[in-house]
Design an enzyme around this catalytic site. Structure first.
Site, mmCIF file in Angstrom:
data_model
loop_
_atom_site.group_PDB
_atom_site.id
_atom_site.type_symbol
_atom_site.label_atom_id
_atom_site.label_comp_id
_atom_site.label_asym_id
_atom_site.label_seq_id
_atom_site.Cartn_x
_atom_site.Cartn_y
_atom_site.Cartn_z
ATOM 1 N N ASP A 154 -12.430 6.895 3.602
ATOM 2 C CA ASP A 154 -11.228 6.634 4.403
ATOM 3 C C ASP A 154 -10.778 5.166 4.300
ATOM 4 O OD1 ASP A 154 -9.126 7.201 6.048
ATOM 5 O OD2 ASP A 154 -10.300 7.273 7.913
ATOM 6 N N ASP A 205 -2.827 9.995 3.910
ATOM 7 C CA ASP A 205 -4.232 9.593 3.981
ATOM 8 C C ASP A 205 -4.989 10.553 4.890
ATOM 9 O OD1 ASP A 205 -6.677 8.358 4.186
ATOM 10 O OD2 ASP A 205 -5.961 6.676 5.424
ATOM 11 N N LYS A 211 -10.348 12.405 8.498
ATOM 12 C CA LYS A 211 -9.884 11.884 9.788
ATOM 13 C C LYS A 211 -9.985 12.994 10.826
ATOM 14 C CE LYS A 211 -6.834 8.235 8.223
ATOM 15 N NZ LYS A 211 -7.623 7.123 8.778
ATOM 16 N N ASP A 221 1.300 5.984 5.873
ATOM 17 C CA ASP A 221 0.353 5.103 5.194
ATOM 18 C C ASP A 221 0.934 4.478 3.920
ATOM 19 O OD1 ASP A 221 -2.052 3.903 5.632
ATOM 20 O OD2 ASP A 221 -3.235 5.375 4.525
ATOM 21 N N ARG A 278 -7.631 -0.197 0.507
ATOM 22 C CA ARG A 278 -8.131 -1.414 -0.155
ATOM 23 C C ARG A 278 -8.547 -1.134 -1.601
ATOM 24 N NH1 ARG A 278 -12.745 -2.143 4.340
ATOM 25 N NH2 ARG A 278 -11.135 -1.138 5.566
ATOM 26 N N LYS A 296 0.858 -1.193 0.000
ATOM 27 C CA LYS A 296 0.000 0.000 0.000
ATOM 28 C C LYS A 296 0.892 1.240 0.000
ATOM 29 C CE LYS A 296 -3.345 2.548 2.896
ATOM 30 N NZ LYS A 296 -4.319 2.502 4.015
ATOM 31 N N GLU A 307 -9.536 3.754 1.845
ATOM 32 C CA GLU A 307 -8.976 3.981 0.511
ATOM 33 C C GLU A 307 -7.900 2.983 0.134
ATOM 34 O OE1 GLU A 307 -7.836 5.314 3.177
ATOM 35 O OE2 GLU A 307 -5.715 4.945 2.856
#
Ligand code: BES
Ligand code: MG
Ligand code: ZN
Length: 492
Positions: free
Chosen positions: A340, A261, A268, A280, A344, A256, A342
């Site tokens: 959020d 993020d 968030k 992230d 995946r 990833k 994101e």
């Protein structure tokens, strides 16, 4: 930091900083030798300190009238419980205590009580990695001295293969730590791609970077949806390691790569640690760290692909709206009920791409869910896999690397949580079991016939404070496990 060995004994070793490991109940003999060396009474002082050589317990001494200036003792624990992992912890505790100069550090451990090669590997890796400090962002960094040389006392010659292994794995881990530690204004998707190109060039890997248009042509609607709210271009990175000679196995490692993020419109807020979300891209850091290590180790028989769908998850007028429906490159449609979730989405297209290469095995690493941190804390990564043999192999590779992971269930009935009224699936299920539904979501984008494993490293990517081999901050988690695993696959 250079490593060497000397067959000399404690008594005739010369140097000014010494670290000695002691097994509980077996201290007397070593203490006697040290007392001869120092011409003084250590025993009394140890009694006063109530030092009993408990695992990772330390005691340190300074001397003015001796050629030895500093002595650090570290406990290795009970003789029946000696393990390489305890040895790593003790090394970290001892080395942190011992260093304050750039003078040579001597390490005397009871090498015979361990598998020697493994012990030397573990101690060298730990000694180097536990004192890592990222000073790139300070204008006038105050550098704490580190020993330039470490000498292992009382052991046979270090084999070149051990030295090469340690060099490659530490380089990979340090690279991963630097990538994770770099903030989002420094490490953008373009910068990550540039870095990947550099790694490829220096280590003879092939490098392919797909631009937004290329990804659109491949139908990567899930990945591109995440990137569309950012001013920065997405970069889909694909490095390839090809061995000399025949290939008998093809592996793919997917990471990833969210350089930031924000959560998107599901921003968030509160205690969601938005300020840490530069990390992230920890999965991609592990994968690129492994690429560097593999490039240096050059294992035979395995072709390895390193894949990162890099982008940012931001908010602007083009950003995805919560509720948008997008289509991934395997044709599946996804209702984005939470912007959020994101990671995946980016991994969905990266996994489809990886599977199209027809690898024998695929592993992805991702800082995927806060739920995994709640379940396993900061020292253990979650492992989900559709293959028992792969589970065992990864467990043993991670164990040897001193990285912890724990197998979690790919509980099929929880897939119901991802049912969408309109699309093939939603990207987010209920709060409970959130790391399991995340893994089940990824599973939808993996070719059923390919053994696949997913590592959720959301907790392990970052250390709040110094912990064993990891200094506070970016840990570089995953690199050592991946390197061990790939090397084992090459020998299988
Ligand atoms: N990058 C986060 C996961 C994360 C959270 C990593 C905390 C490290 C620490 C991921 O993209 C995310 O935001 N996941 C959501 C999923 C939820 C919306 C289903 C989460 O875990 O809250
Ligand atoms: Mg998120
Ligand atoms: Zn994320």
């Amino acid at each position: 930091m250079e490593f060497s060995n000397t067959s000399s004994t404690l008594l005739d070793w010369s140097g000014s900083v010494l670290l000695v490991g002691l097994v509980k109940g077996q201290v007397q003999d070593v203490i006697d030798q040290l007392e001869k060396l120092l011409d003084g009474s250590l025993k009394q002082e140890l009694d006063r300190l109530k030092f009993t050589a408990e695992s990772s317990e330390t005691a340190s001494f300074r001397f003015l009238n001796s050629s030895l200036k500093k002595l650090v003792l570290v406990g290795l624990g009970n003789p029946e419980e000696l393990s390489i992992n305890e040895l790593r912890k003790a090394t970290a505790a001892g080395v942190r205590e011992a260093i304050d100069s750039d003078e040579k550090l001597g390490i005397f451990f009871p090498w015979d009580q361990y598998e020697r090669e493994q012990a030397l590997k573990a101690v060298s890796e730990t000694a180097k990695l536990c004192v890592f400090k990222d000073l790139r962002f300070q204008s006038a960094p105050e550098t704490k001295a580190k020993p330039k040389k470490i000498e292992f006392i009382g052991t046979q010659e270090l084999s070149t293969s051990t030295l090469e292994y340690v060099h490659a794995s530490c380089a990979g881990v340090e690279l991963a730590r630097e990538l994770v530690g770099a903030p989002a204004n420094k490490l953008t998707p373009s910068e990550l791609a540039r870095k990947a190109g550099e790694i490829a060039k220096e280590n003879n890997l092939e490098c392919l970077v797909l631009e937004r248009n290329n990804c659109r042509d491949l139908g990567m609607g899930a990945y591109l949806a995440v990137s569309q709210g950012s001013d920065l271009e997405p970069k889909f990175i694909h490095l390839t390691y090809r061995p000399n000679g025949a290939v008998h196995k093809k592996l793919a490692l997917v990471g990833k790569g969210l350089t930031f993020d924000s959560g998107g419109y599901n921003l968030k807020v509160g205690a969601s640690q938005i300020e840490l979300m530069k990390f992230d891209m920890g999965g991609s850091a592990a994968v690129l760290g492994a690429a560097m290590g593999i490039g240096k180790m050059k294992p035979l028989g395995v072709e390895v692909h390193f894949i990162v769908a890099a982008c940012e998850n931001m908010v602007n007028g083009s950003a995805i709206h919560p509720g948008d429906i997008v289509q991934a490159s395997n044709g599946k449609t996804i209702e984005i009920n939470n912007t959020d979730a994101e990671g995946r989405l980016t991994l969905a297209d990266a996994l489809v791409y990886a599977c199209k290469l027809q690898p024998d095995k695929v592993i992805d690493l991702a800082t995927l869910t806060g739920a995994c941190v709640i379940a396993l804390g900061e020292e253990i990564a979650g492992l989900w896999t559709n293959n028992d043999e792969l589970a065992r192999d990864l467990e043993s590779a991670s164990n040897e690397a001193g990285e912890n992971l724990w197998r979690m269930p790919l509980r099929k009935s929880y897939k119901d949580g991802l049912k969408s009224l309109l699309a093939d699936l939603k990207n987010t299920g209920p709060r409970a079991g959130g790391s399991i539904t995340a893994a089940l979501f990824l599973n939808e984008f993996v070719d059923e016939s390919i053994p696949w494993a997913h590592l959720d490293i959301a907790g392990t990517v970052w250390a709040e404070k110094d912990r064993g081999i990891d200094p506070a901050g970016a840990t570089g988690y995953g690199v050592r496990t991946l390197l061990n695993w790939v090397l084992r696959e090459s020998k299988k």
